[in-house]
Write a protein that holds these residues in place. Structure first.
Motif, PDB file in Angstrom:
ATOM      1  N   SER A   9     -77.836 -12.784 -17.825  1.00 45.99           N
ATOM      2  CA  SER A   9     -77.074 -12.775 -16.576  1.00 45.99           C
ATOM      3  C   SER A   9     -75.869 -13.704 -16.694  1.00 45.99           C
ATOM      4  N   PHE A  10     -76.098 -14.875 -17.270  1.00 46.19           N
ATOM      5  CA  PHE A  10     -74.992 -15.817 -17.473  1.00 46.19           C
ATOM      6  C   PHE A  10     -73.953 -15.222 -18.417  1.00 46.19           C
ATOM      7  N   LEU A  11     -74.395 -14.643 -19.523  1.00 50.08           N
ATOM      8  CA  LEU A  11     -73.463 -14.060 -20.492  1.00 50.08           C
ATOM      9  C   LEU A  11     -72.675 -12.913 -19.876  1.00 50.08           C
ATOM     10  N   LEU A  12     -73.307 -12.176 -18.973  1.00 47.24           N
ATOM     11  CA  LEU A  12     -72.633 -11.054 -18.330  1.00 47.24           C
ATOM     12  C   LEU A  12     -71.474 -11.537 -17.466  1.00 47.24           C
ATOM     13  N   VAL A  13     -71.735 -12.507 -16.589  1.00 46.20           N
ATOM     14  CA  VAL A  13     -70.680 -12.962 -15.686  1.00 46.20           C
ATOM     15  C   VAL A  13     -69.616 -13.761 -16.437  1.00 46.20           C
ATOM     16  N   TRP A  14     -70.010 -14.445 -17.489  1.00 44.09           N
ATOM     17  CA  TRP A  14     -69.056 -15.240 -18.264  1.00 44.09           C
ATOM     18  C   TRP A  14     -68.119 -14.335 -19.072  1.00 44.09           C
ATOM     19  N   ASN A  15     -68.658 -13.269 -19.647  1.00 44.06           N
ATOM     20  CA  ASN A  15     -67.867 -12.388 -20.508  1.00 44.06           C
ATOM     21  C   ASN A  15     -67.156 -11.275 -19.757  1.00 44.06           C
ATOM     22  N   TYR A  16     -67.647 -10.933 -18.563  1.00 45.74           N
ATOM     23  CA  TYR A  16     -67.048  -9.848 -17.783  1.00 45.74           C
ATOM     24  C   TYR A  16     -66.774 -10.290 -16.346  1.00 45.74           C
ATOM     25  N   PRO A  17     -66.019 -11.390 -16.165  1.00 40.72           N
ATOM     26  CA  PRO A  17     -65.761 -11.877 -14.812  1.00 40.72           C
ATOM     27  C   PRO A  17     -64.858 -10.958 -13.999  1.00 40.72           C
ATOM     28  N   ASN A  18     -64.200 -10.028 -14.654  1.00 37.92           N
ATOM     29  CA  ASN A  18     -63.371  -9.046 -13.946  1.00 37.92           C
ATOM     30  C   ASN A  18     -64.208  -7.943 -13.316  1.00 37.92           C
ATOM     31  N   ILE A  19     -65.508  -7.878 -13.666  1.00 40.88           N
ATOM     32  CA  ILE A  19     -66.392  -6.824 -13.153  1.00 40.88           C
ATOM     33  C   ILE A  19     -67.545  -7.413 -12.355  1.00 40.88           C
ATOM     34  N   ILE A  55     -85.802  -8.972 -26.146  1.00 38.88           N
ATOM     35  CA  ILE A  55     -85.287 -10.246 -26.656  1.00 38.88           C
ATOM     36  C   ILE A  55     -83.873 -10.088 -27.203  1.00 38.88           C
ATOM     37  N   GLU A  56     -83.652  -9.053 -27.993  1.00 37.45           N
ATOM     38  CA  GLU A  56     -82.316  -8.830 -28.560  1.00 37.45           C
ATOM     39  C   GLU A  56     -81.324  -8.391 -27.494  1.00 37.45           C
ATOM     40  N   GLU A  57     -81.771  -7.533 -26.571  1.00 36.55           N
ATOM     41  CA  GLU A  57     -80.861  -7.038 -25.543  1.00 36.55           C
ATOM     42  C   GLU A  57     -80.480  -8.123 -24.543  1.00 36.55           C
ATOM     43  N   TYR A  58     -81.317  -9.120 -24.382  1.00 35.67           N
ATOM     44  CA  TYR A  58     -81.055 -10.173 -23.410  1.00 35.67           C
ATOM     45  C   TYR A  58     -80.470 -11.430 -24.060  1.00 35.67           C
ATOM     46  N   SER A  59     -79.842 -11.287 -25.206  1.00 30.70           N
ATOM     47  CA  SER A  59     -79.269 -12.436 -25.902  1.00 30.70           C
ATOM     48  C   SER A  59     -77.906 -12.075 -26.481  1.00 30.70           C
ATOM     49  N   ASP A  60     -77.232 -13.080 -27.014  1.00 31.31           N
ATOM     50  CA  ASP A  60     -75.911 -12.876 -27.615  1.00 31.31           C
ATOM     51  C   ASP A  60     -76.086 -12.340 -29.029  1.00 31.31           C
ATOM     52  N   SER A  61     -76.420 -11.048 -29.092  1.00 34.54           N
ATOM     53  CA  SER A  61     -76.658 -10.356 -30.358  1.00 34.54           C
ATOM     54  C   SER A  61     -75.920  -9.029 -30.317  1.00 34.54           C
ATOM     55  N   ILE A  62     -76.003  -8.264 -31.377  1.00 33.52           N
ATOM     56  CA  ILE A  62     -75.361  -6.944 -31.385  1.00 33.52           C
ATOM     57  C   ILE A  62     -75.946  -6.074 -30.276  1.00 33.52           C
ATOM     58  N   LYS A  63     -77.271  -6.028 -30.187  1.00 35.66           N
ATOM     59  CA  LYS A  63     -77.898  -5.222 -29.138  1.00 35.66           C
ATOM     60  C   LYS A  63     -77.623  -5.814 -27.759  1.00 35.66           C
ATOM     61  N   GLY A  64     -77.527  -7.128 -27.671  1.00 32.90           N
ATOM     62  CA  GLY A  64     -77.200  -7.757 -26.402  1.00 32.90           C
ATOM     63  C   GLY A  64     -75.806  -7.381 -25.933  1.00 32.90           C
ATOM     64  N   ASN A  65     -74.859  -7.338 -26.853  1.00 30.16           N
ATOM     65  CA  ASN A  65     -73.504  -6.932 -26.489  1.00 30.16           C
ATOM     66  C   ASN A  65     -73.455  -5.473 -26.070  1.00 30.16           C
TER      67      ASN A  65
END
Length: 267
Positions: free
Chosen positions: A163-173, A114-124
């Motif tokens: 998945s959304f947070l990944l592509v939104w925050n790292y669109p260069n990768i 839950i934490e790793e898959y969200s906008d949290s410290i562990k998620g980041n």
């Protein structure tokens, strides 16, 4: 931390009897106990290799990363014994010449899901693990196309959110994200406020969003917000409402064809 392929095991595994299928379609390689210093738990990685991988040593492939990797192709490890059947769907689309070949990388979840898959410290930290440690490991050990255009991600529920947070925050990768039945509501709908406040240039990404009866309103809201930001249906965004579908691995597996063709379909 690089982890040697000597620890990997090539496996042509059998599926459970109740799945109606007796083997994983294609070759998979397991990497056990992959770790990252900022995450609390080690996790297994499963890598599915496309049909021509061992036949054409000069060929390099796009990569699709998938969260909840234990659920994507093997019912022995999948939740309640039902997997997404990604191996079968990709194989069929490749053999019928509808889709380009890809390598699929499944990342097992952890007790901190839950934490790793969200906008949290562990998620980041989890996002940084994917874009640095894991991507470097896969690119170093497999014949991949390493550029952003050939790097994509897929997940469901909380996996759809990350998945959304990944592509939104790292669109260069990462340039593409498939977000199935996504938990956009999580943490008081924080992700919606992030999109609403964004005033930068349009990101060069492709996003697939869907839902069944679960999360229908949130999926429609995200689609609406992104179109307001300039994303165009059929070009850089796709949306599907699967009427009557419930929140299960089977339902997500049944919807795989559309995002796969949206990302990797042959012209």
């Amino acid at each position: 931390m690089q982890q040697s392929l000597l620890k990997a095991k090539i496996f042509k595994g059998k599926k459970s009897a109740n799945s109606g299928r007796d083997k994983i379609i294609g070759d998979v390689v397991y990497h056990r106990g992959h770790s990252y210093s900022h995450l609390s738990y080690k996790r297994d990685i499963i890598v599915w290799l496309p049909p021509s991988y061992k036949l054409d040593r000069s060929k390099h492939y796009p990569v699709l990363y998938m969260h909840d990797g234990q659920n994507i192709m093997d019912p022995k490890t999948a939740y309640i014994g039902v997997d997404w059947r990604i191996d079968e769907t990709v194989t069929k689309l490749i053999k019928t010449n509808q889709m380009n070949e890809v390598i699929v990388v499944g990342v097992y979840n952890s007790p901190d899901r839950i934490e790793e898959y969200s906008d949290s410290i562990k998620g980041n930290h989890y996002l940084k693990y994917l874009v640095t440690e894991l991507k470097e490991f896969i690119d170093s050990n497999y014949r991949t196309l390493t550029d952003r255009e050939n790097t994509s991600v897929m997940g469901s529920s909380m996996g759809g959110l990350i998945s959304f947070l990944l592509v939104w925050n790292y669109p260069n990768i990462f340039s593409k994200a498939a977000c199935l039945s996504s938990a956009f509501y999580f943490d008081n709908s924080k992700v919606f406020r992030m999109i609403e406040k964004y005033e930068g240039l349009k990101k060069h990404i492709k996003i697939y969003i869907d839902s069944g009866e679960d999360g229908k309103r949130d999926a429609q809201k995200m689609y609406s917000l992104l179109t307001q930001k300039g994303y165009i249906i059929g070009e850089d965004i796709d949306y599907v409402y699967d009427k009557g579908a419930i929140h299960t691995e089977k339902a997500w597996g049944d919807r795989l064809v559309r995002p796969l063709l949206f990302f990797f379909g042959k012209k």
